[in-house]
Design a protein around this motif. Structure first.
Motif, PDB file in Angstrom:
ATOM      1  N   UNK A 228      -2.055  -3.113   4.479  1.00 42.14           N
ATOM      2  CA  UNK A 228      -3.363  -3.131   4.051  1.00 42.14           C
ATOM      3  C   UNK A 228      -3.210  -3.412   2.513  1.00 42.14           C
ATOM      4  N   UNK A 229      -4.272  -3.884   2.127  1.00 38.99           N
ATOM      5  CA  UNK A 229      -4.414  -4.287   0.634  1.00 38.99           C
ATOM      6  C   UNK A 229      -5.831  -3.773   0.190  1.00 38.99           C
ATOM      7  N   UNK A 230      -5.941  -3.122  -0.960  1.00 41.49           N
ATOM      8  CA  UNK A 230      -7.387  -3.103  -1.478  1.00 41.49           C
ATOM      9  C   UNK A 230      -8.204  -4.173  -1.635  1.00 41.49           C
ATOM     10  N   UNK A 231      -9.472  -3.979  -0.964  1.00 33.92           N
ATOM     11  CA  UNK A 231     -10.253  -5.253  -0.981  1.00 33.92           C
ATOM     12  C   UNK A 231     -10.426  -5.700  -2.312  1.00 33.92           C
ATOM     13  N   UNK A 232     -10.684  -7.001  -2.634  1.00 33.07           N
ATOM     14  CA  UNK A 232     -11.061  -7.533  -3.860  1.00 33.07           C
ATOM     15  C   UNK A 232     -12.843  -7.437  -4.028  1.00 33.07           C
TER      16      UNK A 232
END
Length: 318
Positions: A228-232
């Motif tokens: 999971x990556x923080x949304x742009x």
């Protein structure tokens, strides 16, 4: 005479408890165990005593939900509180479906007030939006239950790109209800990952064969493997005469106000994960507006201008 009074009191007490457990009106209102054991049941309980019990339980729910204004959220949180009551009475651990962020937040706030119960929210990773809540007595709920499973969805998405909405639609197309799976983590060319209830993991693996026109395969993965990556996001400000959703969302999504009204009419606009039915719904800081096919928008800081307008920070998810 004393023995007779004792027997009568015992019979009344048992009858009142049985009625409270079985009667649908009471059963829908009782929030948890303490309501029953602390309400005085004895020989003075008259024919109207059950009505008083129902009113006491309703007030208890009202206290736990104080400050919640969304009627849809209130009803869903009441279902969670009813589950908490059953978990307390039966001394077992019960689990909700995946809850939307507003329902999850209000449910956890309400459950924190119940001293004899413990609640654990699980969505697969710390930033998860949709989670399941496990509820039970502290001595029974000693570790995180295995109530979620992670699946990886892979395919040749480099040749035929798909969107987050394509994955969501494909999963729903298998017949699985939205509350039975959690976040869909979009990974671009790598595909996506999805959190699902354990009972439906094998079904989804065997049923989901395409996303868009891309053949896919699904495999179970450990929760620690979730990528999971923080949304742009992109932030900008808009100056509007009102905080109505048709005004703010049209500015946020860069579409005409009449087009936004059409989308609301068609059921394609959601506010905090609940379908919008009125153009005049008022927005506030922290609200999430989603439009089918166009993504999501978060309402940031709101300030009044000297000319009586509203300067609204809009955070667009890319």
């Amino acid at each position: 005479m004393a023995a007779t009074s004792f027997v009568a009191a015992s019979l009344v007490r048992r009858a009142a408890v049985a009625f409270a457990l079985s009667h649908p009106l009471i059963n829908n209102k009782v929030s948890y165990h303490r309501t029953l054991v602390t309400f005085p049941l004895g020989p003075r309980l008259s024919s109207s005593g059950i009505c008083h019990l129902a009113q006491a339980v309703k007030r208890d729910d009202d206290d736990l939900l104080k400050g919640v204004v969304d009627k849809t959220v209130i009803e869903e949180v009441k279902h969670v509180l009813e589950m908490a009551r059953r978990a307390s009475l039966r001394r077992e651990v019960l689990h909700t479906n995946f809850l939307t962020p507003p329902v999850l937040k209000e449910s956890m706030l309400a459950l924190e007030k119940l001293a004899d119960l413990k609640a654990v929210a699980q969505g697969g990773y710390p930033q998860a939006e949709r989670c399941r809540i496990s509820i039970g007595h502290p001595e029974r709920l000693t570790s995180d239950p295995d109530v979620i499973v992670a699946l990886s969805i892979t395919g040749n998405f480099g040749f035929q790109p798909c969107s987050h909405g394509d994955f969501l639609g494909a999963i729903l197309g298998t017949g699985i209800a939205r509350e039975k799976f959690g976040d869909v983590i979009f990974q671009g060319e790598k595909g996506a990952q999805v959190i699902v209830v354990p009972d439906l993991a094998d079904y989804l693996i065997s049923s989901l064969d395409k996303v868009g026109n891309v053949p896919v395969s699904l495999t179970k993965i450990p929760l620690i493997a979730l990528d999971y990556e923080q949304p742009r996001t992109k932030s900008f400000k808009a100056i509007e005469l009102s905080l109505r959703i048709d005004a703010i969302a049209s500015a946020g999504f860069k579409i005409s106000r009449s087009k936004l009204v059409d989308l609301i009419r068609d059921g394609d606009v959601r506010l905090n994960w609940t379908p919008v039915t009125k153009n005049g719904a008022t927005l506030k800081t922290g609200d999430i507006v989603s439009v089918r096919g166009k993504g999501r928008l978060k309402i940031g800081e709101i300030n009044s201008t000297k000319k009586g307008k509203f300067a609204v920070e809009l955070i667009r998810y890319l």
